[in-house]
Design a protein around this motif. Structure first.
Motif, PDB file in Angstrom:
ATOM      1  N   VAL A 106       0.910  -1.386  -0.032  1.00  0.00           N
ATOM      2  CA  VAL A 106      -0.121   0.058  -0.040  1.00  0.00           C
ATOM      3  C   VAL A 106       0.775   1.260  -0.084  1.00  0.00           C
ATOM      4  O   VAL A 106       1.843   1.320   0.668  1.00  0.00           O
ATOM      5  CB  VAL A 106      -0.920   0.126   1.292  1.00  0.00           C
ATOM      6  N   LEU A 107       0.602   1.991  -0.774  1.00  0.00           N
ATOM      7  CA  LEU A 107       1.394   3.220  -1.026  1.00  0.00           C
ATOM      8  C   LEU A 107       0.611   4.557  -0.654  1.00  0.00           C
ATOM      9  O   LEU A 107      -0.468   4.726  -1.080  1.00  0.00           O
ATOM     10  CB  LEU A 107       1.976   3.591  -2.326  1.00  0.00           C
ATOM     11  N   PHE A 108       1.181   5.390   0.326  1.00  0.00           N
ATOM     12  CA  PHE A 108       0.621   6.570   0.610  1.00  0.00           C
ATOM     13  C   PHE A 108       1.573   7.652   0.460  1.00  0.00           C
ATOM     14  O   PHE A 108       2.589   7.584   0.640  1.00  0.00           O
ATOM     15  CB  PHE A 108       0.323   6.521   2.192  1.00  0.00           C
ATOM     16  N   GLY A 109       0.965   8.732  -0.199  1.00  0.00           N
ATOM     17  CA  GLY A 109       1.901  10.003  -0.502  1.00  0.00           C
ATOM     18  C   GLY A 109       1.270  11.150  -0.161  1.00  0.00           C
ATOM     19  O   GLY A 109       0.043  11.403  -0.257  1.00  0.00           O
ATOM     20  N   GLY A 110       2.238  12.040   0.081  1.00  0.00           N
ATOM     21  CA  GLY A 110       1.789  13.538   0.039  1.00  0.00           C
ATOM     22  C   GLY A 110       2.567  14.526  -0.266  1.00  0.00           C
ATOM     23  O   GLY A 110       3.452  14.175  -0.974  1.00  0.00           O
ATOM     24  N   SER A 111       2.428  15.911   0.194  1.00  0.00           N
ATOM     25  CA  SER A 111       3.345  16.663  -0.394  1.00  0.00           C
ATOM     26  C   SER A 111       4.847  16.810   0.084  1.00  0.00           C
ATOM     27  O   SER A 111       5.152  16.799   1.417  1.00  0.00           O
ATOM     28  CB  SER A 111       3.056  18.099  -0.177  1.00  0.00           C
TER      29      SER A 111
ATOM     30  N   VAL B 179       5.393   3.473   2.168  1.00  0.00           N
ATOM     31  CA  VAL B 179       5.120   2.293   1.297  1.00  0.00           C
ATOM     32  C   VAL B 179       5.131   1.239   2.322  1.00  0.00           C
ATOM     33  O   VAL B 179       6.223   1.092   3.166  1.00  0.00           O
ATOM     34  CB  VAL B 179       6.079   1.824   0.213  1.00  0.00           C
ATOM     35  N   THR B 180       4.062   0.296   2.340  1.00  0.00           N
ATOM     36  CA  THR B 180       4.333  -0.707   3.417  1.00  0.00           C
ATOM     37  C   THR B 180       3.410  -1.745   3.122  1.00  0.00           C
ATOM     38  O   THR B 180       2.507  -1.793   2.205  1.00  0.00           O
ATOM     39  CB  THR B 180       3.353  -0.156   4.789  1.00  0.00           C
ATOM     40  N   GLU B 181       3.771  -3.250   3.558  1.00  0.00           N
ATOM     41  CA  GLU B 181       2.843  -4.295   3.007  1.00  0.00           C
ATOM     42  C   GLU B 181       1.647  -4.176   3.687  1.00  0.00           C
ATOM     43  O   GLU B 181       1.503  -3.884   5.052  1.00  0.00           O
ATOM     44  CB  GLU B 181       3.773  -5.682   3.851  1.00  0.00           C
ATOM     45  N   LYS B 182       0.616  -4.494   3.063  1.00  0.00           N
ATOM     46  CA  LYS B 182      -0.853  -4.563   3.654  1.00  0.00           C
ATOM     47  C   LYS B 182      -0.791  -5.355   4.817  1.00  0.00           C
ATOM     48  O   LYS B 182      -1.397  -4.940   5.912  1.00  0.00           O
ATOM     49  CB  LYS B 182      -1.746  -4.936   2.589  1.00  0.00           C
ATOM     50  N   GLU B 183      -0.198  -6.395   4.838  1.00  0.00           N
ATOM     51  CA  GLU B 183      -0.357  -7.386   6.121  1.00  0.00           C
ATOM     52  C   GLU B 183       0.349  -6.607   7.293  1.00  0.00           C
ATOM     53  O   GLU B 183      -0.215  -7.226   8.438  1.00  0.00           O
ATOM     54  CB  GLU B 183       0.426  -8.581   5.747  1.00  0.00           C
ATOM     55  N   SER B 184       1.283  -5.755   7.268  1.00  0.00           N
ATOM     56  CA  SER B 184       1.969  -5.244   8.244  1.00  0.00           C
ATOM     57  C   SER B 184       0.832  -4.247   8.825  1.00  0.00           C
ATOM     58  O   SER B 184       1.300  -3.820   9.947  1.00  0.00           O
ATOM     59  CB  SER B 184       3.089  -4.542   7.922  1.00  0.00           C
ATOM     60  N   MET B 185      -0.163  -3.797   8.437  1.00  0.00           N
ATOM     61  CA  MET B 185      -1.048  -2.924   9.066  1.00  0.00           C
ATOM     62  C   MET B 185      -2.018  -3.624   9.950  1.00  0.00           C
ATOM     63  O   MET B 185      -2.745  -4.534   9.561  1.00  0.00           O
ATOM     64  CB  MET B 185      -1.800  -2.106   7.864  1.00  0.00           C
ATOM     65  N   ASP B 186      -2.036  -3.254  11.025  1.00  0.00           N
ATOM     66  CA  ASP B 186      -2.932  -3.936  12.222  1.00  0.00           C
ATOM     67  C   ASP B 186      -4.333  -3.297  11.738  1.00  0.00           C
ATOM     68  O   ASP B 186      -4.602  -2.279  11.071  1.00  0.00           O
ATOM     69  CB  ASP B 186      -2.620  -3.760  13.543  1.00  0.00           C
ATOM     70  N   LYS B 187      -5.545  -3.923  12.582  1.00  0.00           N
ATOM     71  CA  LYS B 187      -6.945  -3.563  12.121  1.00  0.00           C
ATOM     72  C   LYS B 187      -7.128  -2.014  12.293  1.00  0.00           C
ATOM     73  O   LYS B 187      -7.957  -1.277  11.813  1.00  0.00           O
ATOM     74  CB  LYS B 187      -7.716  -4.321  13.035  1.00  0.00           C
TER      75      LYS B 187
ATOM     76  N   ARG C 157      10.156   0.095  -0.795  1.00  0.00           N
ATOM     77  CA  ARG C 157      10.869  -1.007  -0.090  1.00  0.00           C
ATOM     78  C   ARG C 157      11.227  -1.948  -1.214  1.00  0.00           C
ATOM     79  O   ARG C 157      12.066  -2.757  -0.968  1.00  0.00           O
ATOM     80  CB  ARG C 157      10.003  -1.692   0.785  1.00  0.00           C
ATOM     81  N   THR C 158      10.749  -1.910  -2.594  1.00  0.00           N
ATOM     82  CA  THR C 158      11.103  -2.941  -3.464  1.00  0.00           C
ATOM     83  C   THR C 158      12.412  -2.545  -4.167  1.00  0.00           C
ATOM     84  O   THR C 158      12.956  -3.203  -5.292  1.00  0.00           O
ATOM     85  CB  THR C 158       9.990  -2.907  -4.721  1.00  0.00           C
ATOM     86  N   GLU C 159      12.934  -1.248  -4.064  1.00  0.00           N
ATOM     87  CA  GLU C 159      14.107  -0.953  -4.915  1.00  0.00           C
ATOM     88  C   GLU C 159      15.493  -1.605  -4.596  1.00  0.00           C
ATOM     89  O   GLU C 159      15.544  -1.860  -3.483  1.00  0.00           O
ATOM     90  CB  GLU C 159      14.310   0.836  -4.630  1.00  0.00           C
ATOM     91  N   ASN C 160      16.077  -1.629  -5.598  1.00  0.00           N
ATOM     92  CA  ASN C 160      17.641  -2.109  -5.345  1.00  0.00           C
ATOM     93  C   ASN C 160      18.542  -1.167  -4.501  1.00  0.00           C
ATOM     94  O   ASN C 160      18.333   0.024  -4.995  1.00  0.00           O
ATOM     95  CB  ASN C 160      18.330  -2.322  -6.637  1.00  0.00           C
TER      96      ASN C 160
END
Length: 175
Positions: A8-13, A18-26, A67-70
């Motif tokens: 899941v990617l969140f962005g602002g100004s 960028v985080t794994e969806k599974e890592s987000m708690d309820k 997090r996927t970048e080399n």
């Protein structure tokens, strides 16, 4: 906001997370859904506003390191204790220093946002950084096993404080 695979990617100004969806708690998922109304599906992106969500068409493009970048070329920066007040609006600017003495500057709110206590220990254990990668020369980032926070560095040529920053370049500062 976007989804690329399981991320899941969140962005602002000036920032992106960028985080794994599974890592987000309820609680985190609920907060996102409360603010945006939904999570994008895989490969979808939208701009969330108070009025509505505007969907983007086509491939999700992201101009920030994630997090996927080399990261073979990443360089660790030291967070120095030096904070300058940005003229004229008074925003606190944190000075970061590379091993060669070079200094970089970003809004201090990003340094303060790194909070190990808010980590989901089922998915991540340590925040590392900040790092600089020459492939993304205007960015600095922190990372854990599941998440990357990227922030845009200030353009020093546009800062009234650039003389001070030039002076600090050759002074070894401790973090």
């Amino acid at each position: 906001m976007a989804r690329r695979g399981d991320d899941v990617l969140f962005g602002g100004s000036g920032w992106a997370i960028v985080t794994e969806k599974e890592s987000m708690d309820k609680k985190q998922l609920a907060a996102v859904i409360e603010l945006t109304g939904e999570l994008p599906g895989k490969g979808e992106a939208f701009k969330a506003t108070k009025e509505e969500n505007q969907y983007e068409i086509g491939e999700v493009r992201w101009g920030m390191i994630d997090r996927t970048e080399n990261r073979e070329e990443e360089e660790k920066l030291t967070v120095t204790p030096i904070v300058l007040e940005r003229y004229p609006n008074g925003k606190a600017m944190r000075v970061l220093q590379a091993a060669d003495g070079r200094v970089e500057v970003l809004n201090d709110r990003f340094v303060k946002a790194i909070d190990s206590a808010s980590m989901n220990l089922d998915h991540e254990h340590e925040v590392q950084g900040p790092f600089f990668n020459p492939k993304f020369p205007k960015q600095v980032y922190w990372k854990s096993e599941a998440t990357t926070l990227t922030a845009i560095l200030y353009d020093q040529d546009e800062l009234k404080e650039k003389d001070i920053l030039e002076y600090l370049r050759d002074i070894k500062m401790e973090g």
